[in-house]
Design a protein around this motif. Structure first.
Motif, PDB file in Angstrom:
ATOM      1  N   VAL A 192     -15.359  23.223  -0.694  1.00  0.00           N
ATOM      2  CA  VAL A 192     -14.604  21.994  -0.436  1.00  0.00           C
ATOM      3  C   VAL A 192     -15.408  21.067   0.470  1.00  0.00           C
ATOM      4  O   VAL A 192     -15.552  19.877   0.201  1.00  0.00           O
ATOM      5  CB  VAL A 192     -13.231  22.323   0.193  1.00  0.00           C
ATOM      6  CG1 VAL A 192     -12.575  21.065   0.780  1.00  0.00           C
ATOM      7  CG2 VAL A 192     -12.317  22.988  -0.824  1.00  0.00           C
ATOM      8  N   ARG A 193     -15.950  21.632   1.542  1.00  0.00           N
ATOM      9  CA  ARG A 193     -16.729  20.817   2.495  1.00  0.00           C
ATOM     10  C   ARG A 193     -17.901  20.146   1.794  1.00  0.00           C
ATOM     11  O   ARG A 193     -18.120  18.947   1.941  1.00  0.00           O
ATOM     12  CB  ARG A 193     -17.215  21.679   3.664  1.00  0.00           C
ATOM     13  CG  ARG A 193     -17.888  20.869   4.771  1.00  0.00           C
ATOM     14  CD  ARG A 193     -18.605  21.748   5.757  1.00  0.00           C
ATOM     15  NE  ARG A 193     -19.733  22.432   5.164  1.00  0.00           N
ATOM     16  CZ  ARG A 193     -20.892  21.840   4.819  1.00  0.00           C
ATOM     17  NH1 ARG A 193     -21.059  20.556   4.999  1.00  0.00           N
ATOM     18  NH2 ARG A 193     -21.871  22.544   4.296  1.00  0.00           N
ATOM     19  N   LYS A 194     -18.664  20.916   1.026  1.00  0.00           N
ATOM     20  CA  LYS A 194     -19.838  20.362   0.344  1.00  0.00           C
ATOM     21  C   LYS A 194     -19.449  19.322  -0.701  1.00  0.00           C
ATOM     22  O   LYS A 194     -20.094  18.276  -0.808  1.00  0.00           O
ATOM     23  CB  LYS A 194     -20.636  21.492  -0.322  1.00  0.00           C
ATOM     24  CG  LYS A 194     -21.416  22.332   0.650  1.00  0.00           C
ATOM     25  CD  LYS A 194     -22.201  23.410  -0.063  1.00  0.00           C
ATOM     26  CE  LYS A 194     -23.017  24.238   0.915  1.00  0.00           C
ATOM     27  NZ  LYS A 194     -23.737  25.329   0.259  1.00  0.00           N
ATOM     28  N   ALA A 195     -18.401  19.572  -1.453  1.00  0.00           N
ATOM     29  CA  ALA A 195     -17.981  18.634  -2.486  1.00  0.00           C
ATOM     30  C   ALA A 195     -17.556  17.303  -1.882  1.00  0.00           C
ATOM     31  O   ALA A 195     -17.907  16.232  -2.390  1.00  0.00           O
ATOM     32  CB  ALA A 195     -16.846  19.227  -3.314  1.00  0.00           C
ATOM     33  N   LEU A 196     -16.806  17.349  -0.793  1.00  0.00           N
ATOM     34  CA  LEU A 196     -16.316  16.109  -0.194  1.00  0.00           C
ATOM     35  C   LEU A 196     -17.378  15.411   0.648  1.00  0.00           C
ATOM     36  O   LEU A 196     -17.378  14.190   0.769  1.00  0.00           O
ATOM     37  CB  LEU A 196     -15.054  16.376   0.613  1.00  0.00           C
ATOM     38  CG  LEU A 196     -13.870  16.852  -0.231  1.00  0.00           C
ATOM     39  CD1 LEU A 196     -12.645  17.060   0.618  1.00  0.00           C
ATOM     40  CD2 LEU A 196     -13.577  15.906  -1.361  1.00  0.00           C
ATOM     41  N   ALA A 197     -18.298  16.171   1.206  1.00  0.00           N
ATOM     42  CA  ALA A 197     -19.396  15.556   1.954  1.00  0.00           C
ATOM     43  C   ALA A 197     -20.308  14.770   1.031  1.00  0.00           C
ATOM     44  O   ALA A 197     -20.995  13.840   1.473  1.00  0.00           O
ATOM     45  CB  ALA A 197     -20.185  16.635   2.695  1.00  0.00           C
ATOM     46  N   ALA A 198     -20.297  15.116  -0.252  1.00  0.00           N
ATOM     47  CA  ALA A 198     -21.174  14.445  -1.216  1.00  0.00           C
ATOM     48  C   ALA A 198     -20.594  13.144  -1.773  1.00  0.00           C
ATOM     49  O   ALA A 198     -21.246  12.431  -2.503  1.00  0.00           O
ATOM     50  CB  ALA A 198     -21.485  15.398  -2.379  1.00  0.00           C
TER      51      ALA A 198
END
Length: 196
Positions: free
Chosen positions: A189-195
Motif C-alpha cells: 500500500v505504501r509503495k503504491a500510493l507513494a508512486a
C-alpha cells in the motif's frame, strides 16, 4: 493532488483502520493533500431515503442531506477507498455512500434521450481500492469472478469518470493471515500510493 480517503470499517482497532494511516502517510510524504472520511466514526447514514429515491430523475437532484460529502468528493482529484469485503461485496455503509453521494448531478447525469448515463466526476483522476477478504484469492477470482473489482472498475469508475487510473490492492484470506503478511500488505500500500 487532493485525495479523498474513505474508510468503511466499524472497528477502530482493526487491521483495516491501519491501512488509511499508512495510505495517508505515503500520500502526504509525496506532497498530496489528504481528506480522510471515516464513515462509521462520522455516523454516515447509508440509507437512501424515500424522498431521495423519488427525486432521482428530477434536476437538480437534492443532495442537501449529504452536501458535505458531495463537496468533499467534488473537491478531490483522487479517491482511495479502504474497506473489507463481506459476502464478496461492499460493507453496507460504503454501498450507501455510493447510493447517496454518487448521485445524479454529482457523479453522473442522465442522458436526455434516455438510456445511458453521462460521467460527471471529471475531477477524479484515480480510484484506488485497498481491501481485505476473508476468502483465499482463488475463491475470489476464479469461483466468484472478483465481483467487487468488477463493480468498482466497470460500474462506478466507468460510469462516473472518464479515463481515470484504477487499481485494487487486496489482502486475501484475512481470517488466517499472519503478522508478516499484514506488514507486507501495508508495505505494498505504501509503495503504491507513494508512486502516485
Amino acid at each position: 493532488m487532493r485525495i479523498l480517503l474513505v474508510l468503511a470499517h466499524p472497528l477502530p482497532e482493526s487491521f483495516a483502520a491501519s491501512v488509511p494511516r499508512t495510505a495517508r502517510e505515503a500520500l502526504e510524504a509525496s506532497g498530496h493533500a489528504v481528506d480522510l472520511v471515516d464513515l462509521y466514526a462520522q455516523n454516515f447514514d447509508p440509507c437512501l431515503s424515500e424522498a431521495e429515491r423519488r427525486a432521482y430523475f428530477e434536476m437538480p437532484y437534492g443532495t442537501s442531506d449529504v452536501a458535505d460529502m458531495v463537496a468533499r468528493l467534488k473537491a478531490a482529484d483522487g479517491l482511495v477507498l479502504v474497506f473489507p469485503q463481506w459476502w464478496f461485496n461492499f460493507p453496507a455503509i460504503l454501498k450507501g455512500f455510493f447510493d447517496r453521494v454518487f448521485a445524479p448531478g454529482v457523479a453522473f447525469t442522465h442522458d436526455a434521450a434516455g438510456g445511458r448515463i453521462v460521467p460527471e466526476l471529471t475531477n477524479i483522476r484515480l480510484l484506488y481500492a485497498l481491501t481485505t477478504t476473508g476468502s483465499p484469492w482463488w475463491l475470489v477470482h476464479f469461483y466468484m469472478g472478483n465481483p467487487v473489482r468488477r463493480l468498482l472498475k466497470r460500474g462506478i469508475a466507468s460510469f462516473c469518470s472518464k479515463k481515470l487510473v484504477f487499481r485494487m490492492l487486496s489482502l486475501h484470506d484475512m481470517d488466517r493471515t499472519t503478522e508478516a503478511r499484514r506488514k507486507a500488505h501495508l508495505e505494498r500500500v505504501r509503495k503504491a500510493l507513494a508512486a502516485i
